[in-house]
Enzyme design. Structure first.
Site, PDB file in Angstrom:
ATOM      1  N   GLY A 170       5.564   3.465   0.248  1.00 10.82           N
ATOM      2  CA  GLY A 170       6.166   4.361  -0.751  1.00 10.82           C
ATOM      3  C   GLY A 170       5.332   4.344  -2.010  1.00 10.82           C
ATOM      4  N   ASP A 185       3.609   7.355  -9.951  1.00 10.37           N
ATOM      5  CA  ASP A 185       4.661   7.639  -8.959  1.00 10.37           C
ATOM      6  C   ASP A 185       6.014   7.120  -9.433  1.00 10.37           C
ATOM      7  OD1 ASP A 185       2.960   8.748  -7.130  1.00 10.37           O
ATOM      8  OD2 ASP A 185       2.663   6.904  -5.973  1.00 10.37           O
ATOM      9  N   SER A 232       0.841  -1.201   0.000  1.00  9.12           N
ATOM     10  CA  SER A 232       0.000   0.000   0.000  1.00  9.12           C
ATOM     11  C   SER A 232       0.871   1.244   0.000  1.00  9.12           C
ATOM     12  CB  SER A 232      -0.916   0.012   1.220  1.00  9.12           C
ATOM     13  OG  SER A 232      -0.144   0.275   2.366  1.00  9.12           O
ATOM     14  N   LYS A 233       0.193   2.380  -0.061  1.00  8.82           N
ATOM     15  CA  LYS A 233       0.855   3.690  -0.113  1.00  8.82           C
ATOM     16  C   LYS A 233       1.939   3.853   0.966  1.00  8.82           C
ATOM     17  CE  LYS A 233       0.183   7.502  -2.626  1.00  8.82           C
ATOM     18  NZ  LYS A 233       0.869   7.278  -3.871  1.00  8.82           N
ATOM     19  N   ARG A 234       1.689   3.220   2.113  1.00  4.85           N
ATOM     20  CA  ARG A 234       2.663   3.456   3.185  1.00  4.85           C
ATOM     21  C   ARG A 234       4.009   2.796   2.889  1.00  4.85           C
ATOM     22  NH1 ARG A 234       2.706  -1.043   6.831  1.00  4.85           N
ATOM     23  NH2 ARG A 234       1.031  -2.302   5.984  1.00  4.85           N
TER      24      ARG A 234
END
Ligand code: GLU
Length: 469
Positions: free
Chosen positions: A243, A249, A239-241
């Site tokens: 990176g 991105d 997930s986003k956490r």
């Protein structure tokens, strides 16, 4: 029968690497078998769909080189009449029924079950509860209650049997007339002639529902392949956490499209112990036999390594992406100069961003010094070395290639008795502003005589002024 696959994103977020992998495998599989690959936008959930993600997903796919074969991308929100027609057919054959229960009624039943320690399950007997003239209703699929099973014969993981008793009468059309995911997906796969549905295994639970719909409508059932999940290095859901996770991105961070596609392909697919593939090689080699059944782990280090190999081996055009990075830094760099920066830095950068960052010194009007490097290497102590180099560079006239620079520096060591080491570091800082760079001969040559002389001159002046300049 010729192969036809599809990628069917919902425009509710950016394209993540999981989705990109699904799209890539569908395209590769179609290509490998001389078939067709199409894009379908599953945007019937108006509340969660966003036009911005629709274009971002398409941009990301194109950037990665995952082109689709139909010019007219199918958007489910534009086809409610088609789904309505099939829903009516199901209604007529009693494979679907109207349900007037409101979301609040359902919520109440859910609460009741919870309070009484029971497992909540929709009960067909509730369907007419809120019935009254003009009241909105949903259509639900009448799952056969005959104790049968629906077998999903997955081409990767084999057969999984689902008991129909465990599948609730699911909604196929919402009160606003829009189809749910399972309904629209099953209809469109059949109408588009999709032969293979390759998607993430979070959809395995939906597959028996889609098979039930297709069977009830006498529509063809495609083959299914459910891909194992991609996990973060620590084994949790990516997930986003962790990176960057979206293609956009990674693009911003300087990944090359060919390298990202290469890395993504290796998440769950292998071909002997080969690691590096161009898109053309993937198209030639990809097949379902190379897919594994266990989850793969996203490994940023490896991804960057693959990018570095694509950079070094020139697997793709790098000059344009590099020029764009320089442009973002306010540097207008010609293709020939970008080529120069590329040759100088290709062994030292794993991303285009890193390459631009390390190569920017070549194109700036003035060196931007790292403060510690400047203090340590441009001072009274190094002044004689800098002055000697300045003399040799100024005298070297034309011929300022790496060999010429080397010869100039050798003449300095011969004349002054200084070691090359004593010259190299002050010179490096004078030319680049930093203590680390590619080989000093190559750096000076890439800058060219005129710029190199100007920079050493400035360093000499700084050193003379005791660092005050
Ligand atoms: N719209 C679904 C998703 O984005 C597609 C699932 C499928 O491929 O059937 O997850």
């Amino acid at each position: 029968m010729s192969v036809k696959t599809r990628f069917a994103p919902s425009p509710t977020g950016s394209l993540h690497i999981g989705g990109a992998r699904t799209a890539l495998f569908n395209r590769l599989f179609a290509r490998r078998h001389g078939g067709e690959f199409i894009l379908r936008i599953e945007d019937t959930d108006a509340g969660r769909s966003d036009e911005k993600f629709f274009s971002e997903i398409m941009d990301s796919l194109r950037w990665l080189g995952i082109e689709w074969d139909d010019d007219q991308t199918l958007r489910q929100s534009e086809r409610p009449d088609i789904y309505r027609e099939y829903a009516d057919e199901l209604l007529a054959s009693d494979d679907a029924f109207r349900c007037w229960m409101t979301p609040e009624d359902i919520e109440e039943e859910r609460r009741f079950c919870k309070e009484h320690g029971k497992i909540f399950r929709y009960n067909r007997d509730w369907a007419e509860r809120g019935k009254k003239d003009g009241a909105p209703f949903a259509l639900r699929f009448a799952v056969p209650r005959d104790g049968a099973t629906v077998a999903v014969d997955d081409k990767l993981r084999g057969k999984t049997a689902f008991e129909t008793d465990d599948i609730e009468d699911f909604v196929i059309l919402r009160p606003d007339g829009m189809p749910t995911y399972n309904f629209a997906c099953a209809i469109d796969d059949a109408l588009s002639g999709i032969t293979h549905v390759i998607r993430g295994d979070e959809h395995l639970v939906n597959t028996p529902k889609q098979i039930l719909i297709l069977r009830a409508l006498n529509l063809p059932v495609p083959d299914f392949v459910h891909l194992p999940v991609i996990l973060a290095p620590d084994g949790s859901k990516l997930s986003k956490r962790h990176g960057a996770v979206s293609v956009a991105d990674f693009r911003k961070r300087g990944m090359l499209p060919s390298a990202l596609a290469n890395y993504i392909a290796r998440l769950g697919w292998s071909c002997g112990d080969e690691e590096i593939f161009t898109m053309a090689e993937l198209e030639e080699k990809f097949d379902l036999g190379g897919l594994g059944t266990s989850p793969s782990h996203f490994d940023e280090k490896k991804m960057l390594w693959v990018n570095g190999v694509h950079i070094r081996e020139g697997k793709t055009d790098i000059i344009e992406p590099l020029r764009r990075e320089f442009a973002d830094m306010g540097l207008d760099v010609s293709p020939a100069d970008a080529e120069k920066a590329f040759s100088l830095l290709k062994e030292r950068a794993e991303t285009v961003v890193e390459m631009a960052e390390k190569g920017a010194f070549l194109f700036r009007d003035e060196v931007e010094f790292d403060a510690a490097a400047r203090e340590k290497f441009i001072n009274g102590e190094t002044l004689p070395a800098l002055e000697a180099v300045l003399g040799a560079f100024s005298a070297s006239g034309g011929g300022f290639d790496a060999d010429g620079v080397k010869a100039a520096l050798s003449s300095v060591t011969e004349k002054t008795g200084m070691k090359l080491k004593q010259l190299a570091q002050p010179l490096r800082v004078a030319l680049t502003g930093r203590t680390e760079s590619p080989g000093i001969f190559e750096v000076a040559a890439a800058l060219g005589g005129e710029k190199a002389v100007r920079r050493v001159e400035r360093a000499v002046n700084i050193a003379k002024s005791g660092g005050r300049q």
